[in-house]
Scaffold this motif. Structure first.
Motif, PDB file in Angstrom:
ATOM      1  N   VAL A  25     -40.175   6.619  13.259  1.00  0.00           N
ATOM      2  CA  VAL A  25     -40.222   7.087  11.871  1.00  0.00           C
ATOM      3  C   VAL A  25     -39.529   6.091  10.952  1.00  0.00           C
ATOM      4  CG1 VAL A  25     -39.415   8.890  10.291  1.00  0.00           C
ATOM      5  CG2 VAL A  25     -40.427   9.523  12.488  1.00  0.00           C
ATOM      6  N   THR A  26     -38.394   5.567  11.396  1.00  0.00           N
ATOM      7  CA  THR A  26     -37.654   4.587  10.595  1.00  0.00           C
ATOM      8  C   THR A  26     -38.507   3.358  10.318  1.00  0.00           C
ATOM      9  OG1 THR A  26     -35.544   5.353  11.477  1.00  0.00           O
ATOM     10  CG2 THR A  26     -35.579   3.152  10.510  1.00  0.00           C
ATOM     11  N   ALA A  27     -39.157   2.861  11.346  1.00  0.00           N
ATOM     12  CA  ALA A  27     -40.019   1.683  11.176  1.00  0.00           C
ATOM     13  C   ALA A  27     -41.150   1.973  10.196  1.00  0.00           C
ATOM     14  CB  ALA A  27     -40.581   1.247  12.523  1.00  0.00           C
ATOM     15  N   LYS A  28     -41.693   3.164  10.288  1.00  0.00           N
ATOM     16  CA  LYS A  28     -42.799   3.555   9.408  1.00  0.00           C
ATOM     17  C   LYS A  28     -42.379   3.543   7.938  1.00  0.00           C
ATOM     18  CE  LYS A  28     -45.876   7.469   8.511  1.00  0.00           C
ATOM     19  NZ  LYS A  28     -46.232   8.829   8.912  1.00  0.00           N
ATOM     20  N   TYR A  29     -41.178   4.041   7.680  1.00  0.00           N
ATOM     21  CA  TYR A  29     -40.744   4.161   6.285  1.00  0.00           C
ATOM     22  C   TYR A  29     -39.976   2.947   5.772  1.00  0.00           C
ATOM     23  CZ  TYR A  29     -42.473   8.867   6.462  1.00  0.00           C
ATOM     24  OH  TYR A  29     -43.290   9.948   6.578  1.00  0.00           O
ATOM     25  N   ARG A  30     -39.577   2.056   6.670  1.00  0.00           N
ATOM     26  CA  ARG A  30     -38.835   0.861   6.243  1.00  0.00           C
ATOM     27  C   ARG A  30     -39.634   0.055   5.217  1.00  0.00           C
ATOM     28  NH1 ARG A  30     -34.268  -1.037   7.963  1.00  0.00           N
ATOM     29  NH2 ARG A  30     -34.296   0.253   9.814  1.00  0.00           N
ATOM     30  N   LYS A  31     -40.919  -0.083   5.434  1.00  0.00           N
ATOM     31  CA  LYS A  31     -41.789  -0.818   4.500  1.00  0.00           C
ATOM     32  C   LYS A  31     -41.753  -0.166   3.125  1.00  0.00           C
ATOM     33  CE  LYS A  31     -45.544  -3.181   3.025  1.00  0.00           C
ATOM     34  NZ  LYS A  31     -45.339  -3.197   1.609  1.00  0.00           N
ATOM     35  N   GLN A  32     -41.828   1.163   3.108  1.00  0.00           N
ATOM     36  CA  GLN A  32     -41.797   1.873   1.825  1.00  0.00           C
ATOM     37  C   GLN A  32     -40.464   1.676   1.115  1.00  0.00           C
ATOM     38  OE1 GLN A  32     -42.913   5.947   2.505  1.00  0.00           O
ATOM     39  NE2 GLN A  32     -44.978   5.409   3.151  1.00  0.00           N
ATOM     40  N   LEU A  33     -39.378   1.612   1.886  1.00  0.00           N
ATOM     41  CA  LEU A  33     -38.067   1.379   1.279  1.00  0.00           C
ATOM     42  C   LEU A  33     -38.023   0.023   0.586  1.00  0.00           C
ATOM     43  CD1 LEU A  33     -35.651   2.723   4.035  1.00  0.00           C
ATOM     44  CD2 LEU A  33     -36.204   3.789   1.843  1.00  0.00           C
ATOM     45  N   HIS A  34     -38.629  -0.972   1.209  1.00  0.00           N
ATOM     46  CA  HIS A  34     -38.652  -2.311   0.608  1.00  0.00           C
ATOM     47  C   HIS A  34     -39.486  -2.332  -0.669  1.00  0.00           C
ATOM     48  CE1 HIS A  34     -36.444  -4.769   3.513  1.00  0.00           C
ATOM     49  NE2 HIS A  34     -36.845  -3.880   4.399  1.00  0.00           N
ATOM     50  N   ASP A  35     -40.431  -1.430  -0.773  1.00  0.00           N
ATOM     51  CA  ASP A  35     -41.236  -1.343  -1.991  1.00  0.00           C
ATOM     52  C   ASP A  35     -40.489  -0.617  -3.113  1.00  0.00           C
ATOM     53  OD1 ASP A  35     -43.294  -2.626  -0.668  1.00  0.00           O
ATOM     54  OD2 ASP A  35     -44.383  -0.779  -0.198  1.00  0.00           O
ATOM     55  N   ILE A  36     -39.528   0.219  -2.751  1.00  0.00           N
ATOM     56  CA  ILE A  36     -38.813   1.049  -3.730  1.00  0.00           C
ATOM     57  C   ILE A  36     -37.509   0.406  -4.187  1.00  0.00           C
ATOM     58  CG2 ILE A  36     -37.637   3.268  -4.067  1.00  0.00           C
ATOM     59  CD1 ILE A  36     -39.665   4.437  -2.013  1.00  0.00           C
ATOM     60  N   PHE A  37     -36.715  -0.094  -3.223  1.00  0.00           N
ATOM     61  CA  PHE A  37     -35.386  -0.608  -3.535  1.00  0.00           C
ATOM     62  C   PHE A  37     -35.394  -2.100  -3.824  1.00  0.00           C
ATOM     63  CE2 PHE A  37     -34.289   3.148  -0.877  1.00  0.00           C
ATOM     64  CZ  PHE A  37     -33.531   3.824  -1.811  1.00  0.00           C
ATOM     65  N   LEU A  38     -34.401  -2.533  -4.568  1.00  0.00           N
ATOM     66  CA  LEU A  38     -34.176  -3.946  -4.823  1.00  0.00           C
ATOM     67  C   LEU A  38     -33.563  -4.580  -3.573  1.00  0.00           C
ATOM     68  CD1 LEU A  38     -32.679  -3.643  -8.421  1.00  0.00           C
ATOM     69  CD2 LEU A  38     -34.998  -4.365  -7.791  1.00  0.00           C
ATOM     70  N   PRO A  39     -33.705  -5.888  -3.414  1.00  0.00           N
ATOM     71  CA  PRO A  39     -33.187  -6.536  -2.199  1.00  0.00           C
ATOM     72  C   PRO A  39     -31.703  -6.246  -1.914  1.00  0.00           C
ATOM     73  CG  PRO A  39     -34.623  -8.046  -3.349  1.00  0.00           C
ATOM     74  CD  PRO A  39     -34.462  -6.835  -4.243  1.00  0.00           C
ATOM     75  N   HIS A  40     -30.848  -6.272  -2.944  1.00  0.00           N
ATOM     76  CA  HIS A  40     -29.428  -6.010  -2.702  1.00  0.00           C
ATOM     77  C   HIS A  40     -29.181  -4.562  -2.279  1.00  0.00           C
ATOM     78  CE1 HIS A  40     -29.549  -4.522  -6.875  1.00  0.00           C
ATOM     79  NE2 HIS A  40     -28.439  -3.875  -6.597  1.00  0.00           N
ATOM     80  N   GLN A  41     -30.048  -3.656  -2.700  1.00  0.00           N
ATOM     81  CA  GLN A  41     -29.927  -2.263  -2.289  1.00  0.00           C
ATOM     82  C   GLN A  41     -30.329  -2.092  -0.815  1.00  0.00           C
ATOM     83  OE1 GLN A  41     -32.422  -0.807  -5.505  1.00  0.00           O
ATOM     84  NE2 GLN A  41     -30.670   0.342  -6.335  1.00  0.00           N
ATOM     85  N   ILE A  42     -31.307  -2.839  -0.389  1.00  0.00           N
ATOM     86  CA  ILE A  42     -31.733  -2.820   1.017  1.00  0.00           C
ATOM     87  C   ILE A  42     -30.596  -3.344   1.894  1.00  0.00           C
ATOM     88  CG2 ILE A  42     -33.299  -3.851   2.717  1.00  0.00           C
ATOM     89  CD1 ILE A  42     -34.644  -1.680   1.088  1.00  0.00           C
ATOM     90  N   VAL A  43     -29.950  -4.418   1.454  1.00  0.00           N
ATOM     91  CA  VAL A  43     -28.820  -4.978   2.200  1.00  0.00           C
ATOM     92  C   VAL A  43     -27.739  -3.915   2.360  1.00  0.00           C
ATOM     93  CG1 VAL A  43     -26.916  -6.653   2.105  1.00  0.00           C
ATOM     94  CG2 VAL A  43     -29.258  -7.377   1.587  1.00  0.00           C
ATOM     95  N   ARG A  44     -27.396  -3.237   1.267  1.00  0.00           N
ATOM     96  CA  ARG A  44     -26.345  -2.209   1.323  1.00  0.00           C
ATOM     97  C   ARG A  44     -26.769  -1.029   2.194  1.00  0.00           C
ATOM     98  NH1 ARG A  44     -21.372  -1.456   2.174  1.00  0.00           N
ATOM     99  NH2 ARG A  44     -20.467   0.358   1.170  1.00  0.00           N
ATOM    100  N   LEU A  45     -28.005  -0.632   2.110  1.00  0.00           N
ATOM    101  CA  LEU A  45     -28.520   0.455   2.946  1.00  0.00           C
ATOM    102  C   LEU A  45     -28.367   0.092   4.424  1.00  0.00           C
ATOM    103  CD1 LEU A  45     -29.985   3.201   3.042  1.00  0.00           C
ATOM    104  CD2 LEU A  45     -32.137   1.925   2.972  1.00  0.00           C
ATOM    105  N   ASN A  46     -28.695  -1.142   4.763  1.00  0.00           N
ATOM    106  CA  ASN A  46     -28.546  -1.599   6.144  1.00  0.00           C
ATOM    107  C   ASN A  46     -27.076  -1.618   6.572  1.00  0.00           C
ATOM    108  OD1 ASN A  46     -31.311  -1.898   6.496  1.00  0.00           O
ATOM    109  ND2 ASN A  46     -31.294  -4.041   5.902  1.00  0.00           N
ATOM    110  N   GLN A  47     -26.193  -2.036   5.670  1.00  0.00           N
ATOM    111  CA  GLN A  47     -24.762  -2.049   5.978  1.00  0.00           C
ATOM    112  C   GLN A  47     -24.251  -0.637   6.250  1.00  0.00           C
ATOM    113  OE1 GLN A  47     -23.278  -3.934   2.417  1.00  0.00           O
ATOM    114  NE2 GLN A  47     -23.416  -5.994   3.296  1.00  0.00           N
ATOM    115  N   LEU A  48     -24.655   0.291   5.415  1.00  0.00           N
ATOM    116  CA  LEU A  48     -24.227   1.683   5.604  1.00  0.00           C
ATOM    117  C   LEU A  48     -24.767   2.250   6.908  1.00  0.00           C
ATOM    118  CD1 LEU A  48     -24.614   3.007   1.961  1.00  0.00           C
ATOM    119  CD2 LEU A  48     -22.489   2.442   3.167  1.00  0.00           C
ATOM    120  N   SER A  49     -25.966   1.867   7.236  1.00  0.00           N
ATOM    121  CA  SER A  49     -26.565   2.311   8.496  1.00  0.00           C
ATOM    122  C   SER A  49     -25.742   1.834   9.683  1.00  0.00           C
ATOM    123  CB  SER A  49     -28.002   1.805   8.589  1.00  0.00           C
ATOM    124  OG  SER A  49     -28.572   2.174   9.813  1.00  0.00           O
ATOM    125  N   VAL A  50     -25.304   0.582   9.641  1.00  0.00           N
ATOM    126  CA  VAL A  50     -24.476   0.041  10.726  1.00  0.00           C
ATOM    127  C   VAL A  50     -23.159   0.804  10.795  1.00  0.00           C
ATOM    128  CG1 VAL A  50     -23.187  -1.987  11.525  1.00  0.00           C
ATOM    129  CG2 VAL A  50     -25.528  -2.240  10.692  1.00  0.00           C
TER     130      VAL A  50
END
Length: 131
Positions: A25-50
């Protein structure tokens, strides 16, 4: 279930299956997240995930290669992951869960080399502040 051990094994199996489904499910929606969020927001989302993954960050398929763990380190960290999860299943208090998670991460970091620990710190980014 006949015994507590059988129940724990069944629960571990269920959790393993859920983890696999979550990855799909994560892989499926990861693409959509990249379409919605700005690059720095994706970086922070990944950091929070870790950060929120606790010891799971070291065994997650998408991150495992980042740490360049030896086979021995992988085995030890997998055992830490299992023990930490076993302890977490017995605790309801959020503060206590956070402490157990932090202890598991510290235990895993203790068997890692400096460059591996620095990589973890880099992937975590700024610590999450909870109020």
């Amino acid at each position: 279930f006949g015994s507590r051990e059988e129940a724990l094994k069944a629960l571990e199996s269920y959790k393993s299956e859920m983890k696999k489904e979550t990855a799909v499910v994560t892989a499926k929606y990861r693409k959509q997240l990249h379409d919605i969020f700005l690059p720095h927001q994706i970086v922070r989302l990944n950091q929070l995930s870790v950060q929120l993954s606790g010891v799971g960050a070291f065994v997650a398929p998408e991150l495992k290669g980042e740490f360049k763990l030896s086979e021995d380190q992988q085995k030890k960290i997998l055992e830490i992951y299992r023990q930490t999860n076993k302890q977490l299943m017995q605790v309801d208090d959020e503060e206590e869960r956070d402490e157990l998670t932090a202890e598991g991460v510290e235990e895993a970091l203790a068997i890692m080399q400096l460059d591996q620990r620095l990589k973890y710190k880099e992937l975590c980014g700024k610590p999450l502040q909870r109020d």
